[in-house]
Design an enzyme around this catalytic site. Structure first.
Site, mmCIF file in Angstrom:
data_model
loop_
_atom_site.group_PDB
_atom_site.id
_atom_site.type_symbol
_atom_site.label_atom_id
_atom_site.label_comp_id
_atom_site.label_asym_id
_atom_site.label_seq_id
_atom_site.Cartn_x
_atom_site.Cartn_y
_atom_site.Cartn_z
ATOM 1 N N SER A 34 26.463 7.445 73.368
ATOM 2 C CA SER A 34 25.555 8.542 73.686
ATOM 3 C C SER A 34 26.310 9.755 74.207
ATOM 4 O O SER A 34 25.716 10.810 74.420
ATOM 5 C CB SER A 34 24.542 8.092 74.743
ATOM 6 O OG SER A 34 25.203 7.692 75.934
ATOM 7 N N HIS B 297 22.567 6.349 67.060
ATOM 8 C CA HIS B 297 22.181 6.307 68.465
ATOM 9 C C HIS B 297 20.707 5.960 68.639
ATOM 10 O O HIS B 297 19.819 6.749 68.318
ATOM 11 C CB HIS B 297 22.482 7.655 69.125
ATOM 12 C CG HIS B 297 22.231 7.677 70.593
ATOM 13 N ND1 HIS B 297 21.749 8.778 71.255
ATOM 14 C CD2 HIS B 297 22.387 6.707 71.538
ATOM 15 C CE1 HIS B 297 21.620 8.506 72.537
ATOM 16 N NE2 HIS B 297 22.000 7.256 72.722
ATOM 17 N N GLU C 29 19.235 8.874 66.300
ATOM 18 C CA GLU C 29 20.077 10.007 65.915
ATOM 19 C C GLU C 29 21.188 9.493 65.000
ATOM 20 O O GLU C 29 21.932 8.584 65.365
ATOM 21 C CB GLU C 29 20.693 10.669 67.150
ATOM 22 C CG GLU C 29 19.678 11.373 68.028
ATOM 23 C CD GLU C 29 20.288 11.932 69.299
ATOM 24 O OE1 GLU C 29 19.871 13.022 69.727
ATOM 25 O OE2 GLU C 29 21.192 11.267 69.873
ATOM 26 N N ASN D 85 20.573 14.082 74.376
ATOM 27 C CA ASN D 85 21.341 14.145 75.621
ATOM 28 C C ASN D 85 21.909 15.532 75.890
ATOM 29 O O ASN D 85 22.095 15.916 77.055
ATOM 30 C CB ASN D 85 22.462 13.106 75.622
ATOM 31 C CG ASN D 85 21.930 11.724 75.929
ATOM 32 O OD1 ASN D 85 20.833 11.572 76.438
ATOM 33 N ND2 ASN D 85 22.712 10.702 75.624
#
Length: 318
Positions: free
Chosen positions: A153, A174, A186, A224
């Site tokens: 991440s 992800h 992702e 993120n």
């Protein structure tokens, strides 16, 4: 029939094998391996999701004891899902659990699983050196066509891919916690990732019932990159004494419609995880104000107060 393989450390690895030209329900196998004690974390639930969608799963770990605990944790989670999904038909719920568990096998030999794998997805500790060592080892045993993917991440996918001889067959994949609920995946494409590899990962994500989105290999990817600075700014707001953490959480839930406030989310994700990400970004770009360390976050982590998983973070939990 394809197989799978995986990696190893304190967190589980996820390995997936799948052939696009066949029915994914028949052709997918997922495995994992870890070193150290088992934790009922989301990585195990990824395997549960794969198994529950008709894929064959292979769990790979150091010892039979850890494997038994892992499978028990998955069974407990499946029963919770079945209780809600089959509330009016308990027999169907039991059949769902048993059928799913029957597709999960176990192994303590990662090399014997990876050699015929089509896709390996790593989900181990966020440490570049450890990830590179793992992929370098698996690269020796995996077939030429095998795709490697990392669930990192925060780390650069390219830096991990460079440890292998298959940069064109390497990408990011992800998942989000809790995996059975969160639809997003992702898919991260590096400058070396081939279009065929990218499309295979998109198709695999859809086969799991997820919604894939694409992003270049930029720090934090999409979620993120936006979420962590928001969380850190909430901490700074609190550190300056501008508002209490309780009022900040309430404001974001009632004013922005978020299901959790930033401090609730920080405790849920893990303060150690957030600190690790911020420290990594700060190391890469020390002048960026969004990546500056937080004294209160550093203090809590130093005291081993990581959030819900330790019973205390910004809030205390019974």
């Amino acid at each position: 029939m394809c197989r799978t393989a995986l990696g190893v450390t304190t967190l589980q690895d996820l390995g997936v094998c799948w052939r696009k030209e066949h029915d994914p329900a028949e052709m997918l196998r997922v495995g994992r391996a870890e070193l150290g004690g088992w934790k009922p974390s989301w990585e195990a639930i990824v395997k549960e999701v794969a198994a529950a969608t008709g894929h064959t799963v292979v769990l790979v770990d150091q010892t039979e004891d850890i494997l038994a605990k892992s499978k028990k944790g998955i069974e407990e989670s499946l029963r919770k899902v079945a209780k809600k999904k089959f509330a009016e038909n308990l027999k169907a719920g039991d059949e769902f659990v048993e059928k799913t568990l029957s597709t999960i096998a176990t192994s303590t030999d990662a090399a014997s699983v990876v050699h015929s794998t089509d896709l390996v997805v790593e989900a181990i500790v966020e440490n570049l050196k450890v990830k590179n060592e793992l992929f370098k080892r698996l690269d020796k045993f995996a077939a030429e066509h095998t795709i490697f993917a990392s669930n990192t991440s925060s780390l650069q996918i390219t830096s991990i891919a460079n440890a292998t001889t298959r940069q064109d067959r390497f990408a990011g994949l992800h998942f989000f916690n809790p995996v059975p609920v969160m639809k997003l995946v992702e898919v991260i494409k590096t400058p070396m990732t081939s279009q065929k590899t990218f499309e295979s990962l998109v198709d695999f994500s859809k086969a799991l019932g997820k919604h894939p989105v694409s992003c270049k290999d930029t720090p934090g990817f999409i979620v993120n990159r936006l979420l962590v600075p928001y969380l850190m700014e909430a901490i700074r707001l609190y550190e300056r004494g501008d508002a209490s953490k309780e009022d900040i959480d309430t404001a974001m839930k009632l004013g922005a419609g978020y299901p959790m406030g930033p401090f609730e989310l920080l405790d849920y994700v893990g303060l150690d995880t957030t600190k690790f990400i911020v420290d990594g970004w700060h190391e890469m770009d020390a002048e960026n104000p969004l990546h500056q360390p937080s004294p209160s976050l550093n203090k809590l982590v130093a005291e081993n107060k990581f959030g819900k998983k330790t019973g205390e973070g910004f809030y205390k939990y019974k």
